[in-house]
Scaffold this motif. Structure first.
Motif, PDB file in Angstrom:
ATOM      1  N   PRO A 139      30.711  42.272  37.213  1.00  0.00           N
ATOM      2  CA  PRO A 139      32.082  42.449  36.352  1.00  0.00           C
ATOM      3  C   PRO A 139      33.212  43.373  36.918  1.00  0.00           C
ATOM      4  N   GLU A 172      32.196  35.726  37.564  1.00  0.00           N
ATOM      5  CA  GLU A 172      32.881  36.263  36.294  1.00  0.00           C
ATOM      6  C   GLU A 172      33.624  35.462  35.596  1.00  0.00           C
ATOM      7  N   ARG A 196      31.551  32.785  33.723  1.00  0.00           N
ATOM      8  CA  ARG A 196      31.038  33.317  32.772  1.00  0.00           C
ATOM      9  C   ARG A 196      31.843  33.615  31.578  1.00  0.00           C
TER      10      ARG A 196
END
Length: 450
Positions: free
Chosen positions: A245, A67, A70
């Motif tokens: 997430p 996460e 990203r």
């Protein structure tokens, strides 16, 4: 060039993550699931995260690496030997990563896992080695445990760990700072660690992989391995697949009637309050997991993943802290939470309670009447010393061995009172007459009990 390395401590799991920067760009090593801490630190330092690197697929926590990469657009670096379900920058032994004034060189260091890697941190201009991120390889006065992938791999991994630590010591300058991920209370350490900082040179005289012959090291490590938390079985699976997430939003509120229904249904209703407050009064059927350093380790150890889990807390902040701890080990879907005065949550129904005592009180009580004493510590702790005549059932085995616990007055102890408080709540839920010994075990000897 000034290279700064900052520690992001997760004391509840005994782990460290790191942010290394040159003042403009940064590399993050082995991030935990709750990445808001890392983002806040990077923003405060005014640096841009360009690389997120993993030393291995972790078995003791859910990684925040995917996460974080990203969210920031950083490259996500994972050893090429690990098969994963997401895109990553796969690295192999000898590969070099450069960003700004930082350079990372990959060292394959199997042992803790099959495809574990370490990263040397170097000045990209001069090549000077400043530190080495060792993950679960070289720890402070110890090494990472080698039995997490199954007994069929343990012996080979232990030999590999020996050679990996020796490789680090042989190839890096003695001045290089050792920066492990595990070893600060984590069960990923094979044996207890020592100190809070170290260099390669210091490890040469204090690390068993560097001071013992190979077979002696292997035999010593294997002999010292004790049980590790059951939740570890889920972490590798989640990290290999790629964690979702993180969600830190508040769980939905639960009213008193719903709390009672959930307890009757056999669901987990966990009280986060201080263990002595729980003993003084609690909802019948609820479980005591005081929100302190050991909370997430022992709840994760005993909890059956997928069981509905509801929290009782003194405040919304306490529930939020517990939620943060739980997502670190992949417990994401809380069934709800209740906060406020316990009398209100009890909705007019009587509370349960049990006495709290110390070892001196146990010694005095034993002179007056027959008392059954239960030791809930690990096997190694019990073998070293224990209350004479006590029954030994480690906390993590208690739920499966409740039929071995006799009726009658039952005094429960551990090393400090924390594990005993969980055990006492489990036994109280079963209707046992318990007394919680909330005391340091050292006082047992002082009271003539060992």
């Amino acid at each position: 060039m000034d290279i700064a390395v900052e520690v992001i401590e997760t004391s509840s799991l005994g782990d460290r993550s790191y942010l290394a920067s040159d003042g403009q760009v940064a590399v993050v090593v082995d991030p935990q699931r709750d990445i808001d801490r890392i983002l806040a630190l990077a923003a405060d330092r005014g640096v841009r995260i360009t690389h997120v690197v993993e030393t291995h697929l972790h078995n003791d926590y859910v990684s925040g690496g995917l996460e974080l990469s990203r969210v920031t657009g950083a490259a996500y670096v994972v050893g090429a030997g690990d098969e994963v379900g997401f895109e990553r920058l796969a690295v192999r032994d000898g590969d070099e990563l450069r960003t700004g004034g930082l350079s990372l060189r990959v060292l394959e260091t199997p042992g803790h896992t099959h495809h574990h890697v370490s990263y040397t941190l170097q000045d990209a201009t001069t090549g000077d080695v400043r530190a080495v991120f060792t993950g679960g390889s070289m720890l402070f006065g110890s090494t990472g445990r080698t039995d997490l992938l199954g007994p069929e791999h343990t012996d080979a991994l232990t030999h590999a760990q020996y050679h990996s630590v020796r490789r680090i010591a042989a190839e890096l300058p003695g001045s290089a700072e050792v920066l492990p991920t595990h070893g600060f209370g984590s069960f990923c350490s094979a044996t207890p660690t020592s100190g809070h900082a170290s260099t390669v040179e210091q490890q040469k005289t204090g690390n068993p992989a560097l001071t013992l012959a190979e077979q002696e090291y292997v035999d010593t490590l294997l002999a010292g391995l004790e049980a590790y938390p059951a939740y570890y079985a889920h972490m590798g699976v989640i990290n290999t697949r790629g964690p979702a997430p993180v969600d830190l939003s508040p769980p939905r509120p639960v009213d008193p009637g719903e709390l009672r229904r959930r307890i009757r249904q056999g669901e987990w209703v966990v009280d986060l309050r201080d263990r002595t407050a729980f003993a003084a009064g609690h909802l019948a059927g609820s479980l005591a997991f005081e929100l302190s350093t050991n909370f997430v380790t022992y709840l994760g150890w005993l909890y059956q993943y997928g069981t509905p889990l509801t929290l009782i807390g003194e405040s919304e902040d306490q529930v939020a802290e517990a939620r943060r701890e739980l997502v670190r080990i992949g417990i994401d879907d809380l069934a709800g939470a209740a906060t406020g005065e316990l009398a209100v949550l009890a909705d007019g129904r009587p509370l349960r309670s049990y006495p709290v005592a110390d070892f001196a009180a146990l010694a005095a009580a034993r002179k007056e009447r027959a008392i059954h004493v239960l030791d809930t510590r690990r096997n190694d702790e019990h073998a070293q010393s224990h209350v004479t005549g006590s029954q030994h059932v480690p906390l993590h085995e208690l739920a499966d061995r409740l039929d071995e616990i006799p009726e009658g007055e039952l005094w429960v102890y551990c090393g400090s009172g924390y594990r005993a408080s969980i055990a006492a709540s489990l036994l109280d839920r079963e209707g046992h007459q318990v007394v919680l010994i909330n005391d340091d075990f050292d006082h047992a000897a002082e009271s003539g009990l060992t």
